[in-house]
Design a protein around this motif. Structure first.
Motif, mmCIF file in Angstrom:
data_model
loop_
_atom_site.group_PDB
_atom_site.id
_atom_site.type_symbol
_atom_site.label_atom_id
_atom_site.label_comp_id
_atom_site.label_asym_id
_atom_site.label_seq_id
_atom_site.Cartn_x
_atom_site.Cartn_y
_atom_site.Cartn_z
ATOM 1 N N LYS A 74 0.830 -1.209 0.000
ATOM 2 C CA LYS A 74 0.000 0.000 0.000
ATOM 3 C C LYS A 74 0.860 1.252 0.000
ATOM 4 C CE LYS A 74 -3.751 2.241 2.554
ATOM 5 N NZ LYS A 74 -4.647 2.156 3.738
ATOM 6 N N LEU A 75 1.908 1.248 0.829
ATOM 7 C CA LEU A 75 2.789 2.411 0.915
ATOM 8 C C LEU A 75 3.549 2.620 -0.389
ATOM 9 C CD1 LEU A 75 4.145 4.675 2.523
ATOM 10 C CD2 LEU A 75 5.776 2.985 3.389
ATOM 11 N N ALA A 76 4.074 1.541 -0.938
ATOM 12 C CA ALA A 76 4.887 1.646 -2.149
ATOM 13 C C ALA A 76 4.086 2.161 -3.336
ATOM 14 C CB ALA A 76 5.502 0.294 -2.480
ATOM 15 N N SER A 77 2.801 1.823 -3.379
ATOM 16 C CA SER A 77 1.974 2.255 -4.508
ATOM 17 C C SER A 77 1.791 3.766 -4.536
ATOM 18 C CB SER A 77 0.606 1.564 -4.452
ATOM 19 O OG SER A 77 -0.128 1.986 -3.320
ATOM 20 N N THR A 78 2.036 4.428 -3.405
ATOM 21 C CA THR A 78 1.862 5.882 -3.334
ATOM 22 C C THR A 78 3.188 6.635 -3.472
ATOM 23 O OG1 THR A 78 2.116 5.957 -0.914
ATOM 24 C CG2 THR A 78 -0.093 5.548 -1.784
ATOM 25 N N VAL A 79 4.293 5.900 -3.546
ATOM 26 C CA VAL A 79 5.610 6.538 -3.571
ATOM 27 C C VAL A 79 6.017 6.879 -5.000
ATOM 28 C CG1 VAL A 79 8.068 6.173 -3.138
ATOM 29 C CG2 VAL A 79 6.391 5.433 -1.461
ATOM 30 N N ALA A 80 6.443 8.115 -5.199
ATOM 31 C CA ALA A 80 6.941 8.528 -6.509
ATOM 32 C C ALA A 80 8.398 8.089 -6.647
ATOM 33 C CB ALA A 80 6.839 10.042 -6.650
ATOM 34 N N LEU A 81 8.738 7.592 -7.821
ATOM 35 C CA LEU A 81 10.113 7.179 -8.069
ATOM 36 C C LEU A 81 10.999 8.407 -8.233
ATOM 37 C CD1 LEU A 81 9.668 4.201 -10.539
ATOM 38 C CD2 LEU A 81 10.798 4.113 -8.322
ATOM 39 N N LYS A 179 11.813 1.745 -5.407
ATOM 40 C CA LYS A 179 10.725 2.293 -4.585
ATOM 41 C C LYS A 179 11.019 2.102 -3.098
ATOM 42 C CE LYS A 179 6.587 2.726 -7.339
ATOM 43 N NZ LYS A 179 5.120 2.705 -7.226
ATOM 44 N N LEU A 180 11.507 0.931 -2.749
ATOM 45 C CA LEU A 180 11.852 0.692 -1.346
ATOM 46 C C LEU A 180 12.996 1.599 -0.908
ATOM 47 C CD1 LEU A 180 11.563 -3.192 -1.085
ATOM 48 C CD2 LEU A 180 10.163 -1.500 0.102
ATOM 49 N N ASN A 181 13.912 1.855 -1.824
ATOM 50 C CA ASN A 181 15.022 2.757 -1.508
ATOM 51 C C ASN A 181 14.512 4.174 -1.247
ATOM 52 O OD1 ASN A 181 17.980 2.963 -1.282
ATOM 53 N ND2 ASN A 181 17.810 4.359 -3.013
ATOM 54 N N ALA A 182 13.479 4.575 -2.000
ATOM 55 C CA ALA A 182 12.889 5.897 -1.802
ATOM 56 C C ALA A 182 12.204 5.997 -0.440
ATOM 57 C CB ALA A 182 11.884 6.194 -2.916
ATOM 58 N N ILE A 183 11.674 4.861 0.041
ATOM 59 C CA ILE A 183 10.977 4.843 1.328
ATOM 60 C C ILE A 183 11.957 4.730 2.493
ATOM 61 C CG2 ILE A 183 9.341 3.565 2.775
ATOM 62 C CD1 ILE A 183 8.066 2.564 0.130
ATOM 63 N N LYS A 184 12.898 3.794 2.366
ATOM 64 C CA LYS A 184 13.752 3.440 3.501
ATOM 65 C C LYS A 184 15.191 3.912 3.377
ATOM 66 C CE LYS A 184 11.224 -0.800 4.653
ATOM 67 N NZ LYS A 184 11.370 -2.242 4.937
ATOM 68 N N GLY A 185 15.695 3.949 2.136
ATOM 69 C CA GLY A 185 17.108 4.239 1.933
ATOM 70 C C GLY A 185 17.961 3.025 2.276
#
Length: 235
Positions: A74-81, A179-185
């Motif tokens: 759900k979170l990843a679907s809202t994250v812009a690359l 996408k995960l990198n954008a969220i968590k680094g």
């Protein structure tokens, strides 16, 4: 069969069957988790044997994993690359290289649903690192006449492409990692093979003939090599 053994068997079966409820919403999963945690406390207070208690703990662990999977998707679907640097771990020597992700024009179209599935797999520690990701130097591809873009579709010049790897095979997984990198680094893409730039079009056509790509994907990739372009027709 004793009542305790019956309960243990039911719990083990629940662990197997609980994997089918991942389509439930987060709210329902959390309600189920709260109930199972109460049951665990009750079993411990009643001093049930270890088989029963451990089976109940497995149920709770599976539910926690399912909740994390639903929430990460759900979170990843809202994250812009973002056009950000990510770490690639090279299969050849284990060296870690920091570069941005690029794509070559006319490669397979990225399916967002597949990306979300990989996000859940990676985020829950279920990704098989033995799967290879094939890349090429972006600058070399551009100099060989290919059109290369950043992960958001902006065309790159040879001058700025120095800091990019083009993902040839593994685009969905690479996008999920991004996408995960954008969220968590701090995300590392494992098992990366750097391919020499010879005939990238022919290479992509060859690998898609043994994959599960549909005709539209194959026609798109075939456009990279004029010799292959006539082989596929979209119906």
């Amino acid at each position: 069969m004793t009542a305790e053994l019956t309960k243990a068997t039911e719990n083990v079966n629940t662990v197997s069957n609980i994997k089918t409820i991942t389509t439930m919403c987060t709210k329902d999963l959390k309600k189920r988790l709260a109930k199972e945690e109460r049951d665990l406390k009750s079993l411990i207070n009643k001093r049930m044997n270890d088989t029963i208690i451990n089976a109940q703990r497995e149920i709770i662990a599976q539910l926690q994993q399912d909740i994390a999977q639903v929430e990460s998707k759900k979170l990843a679907s809202t994250v812009a690359l973002n056009d950000d640097v990510i770490t690639f771990r090279l299969a050849k020597d284990g060296k870690e290289v920091s570069k941005k992700i690029a794509l070559v024009k006319n490669n397979r179209v990225i399916n967002s649903k597949k990306v979300d599935e990989f996000i859940a797999i990676i985020d829950n520690g279920k990704y098989e690192e033995a799967y290879p990701i094939i890349v090429a130097e972006a600058k070399a591809l551009i100099e060989a006449g290919y059109t290369v873009t950043d992960i958001n579709g902006r065309e790159l010049s040879a001058e700025e492409a120095e800091g990019y790897y083009v993902i040839l095979d593994g685009q969905h997984r690479g996008t999920a990692f991004a996408k995960l990198n954008a969220i968590k680094g701090g995300i590392v893409i494992p098992n990366v093979f750097v391919k020499e730039v010879k005939n990238i079009g022919e290479y992509l056509v060859n690998i898609n003939t043994v994959g599960n790509w549909d005709k539209k994907d194959r026609l798109t990739v075939a456009a990279l090599t004029s010799e292959e372009a006539g082989k596929y027709k979209v119906t």
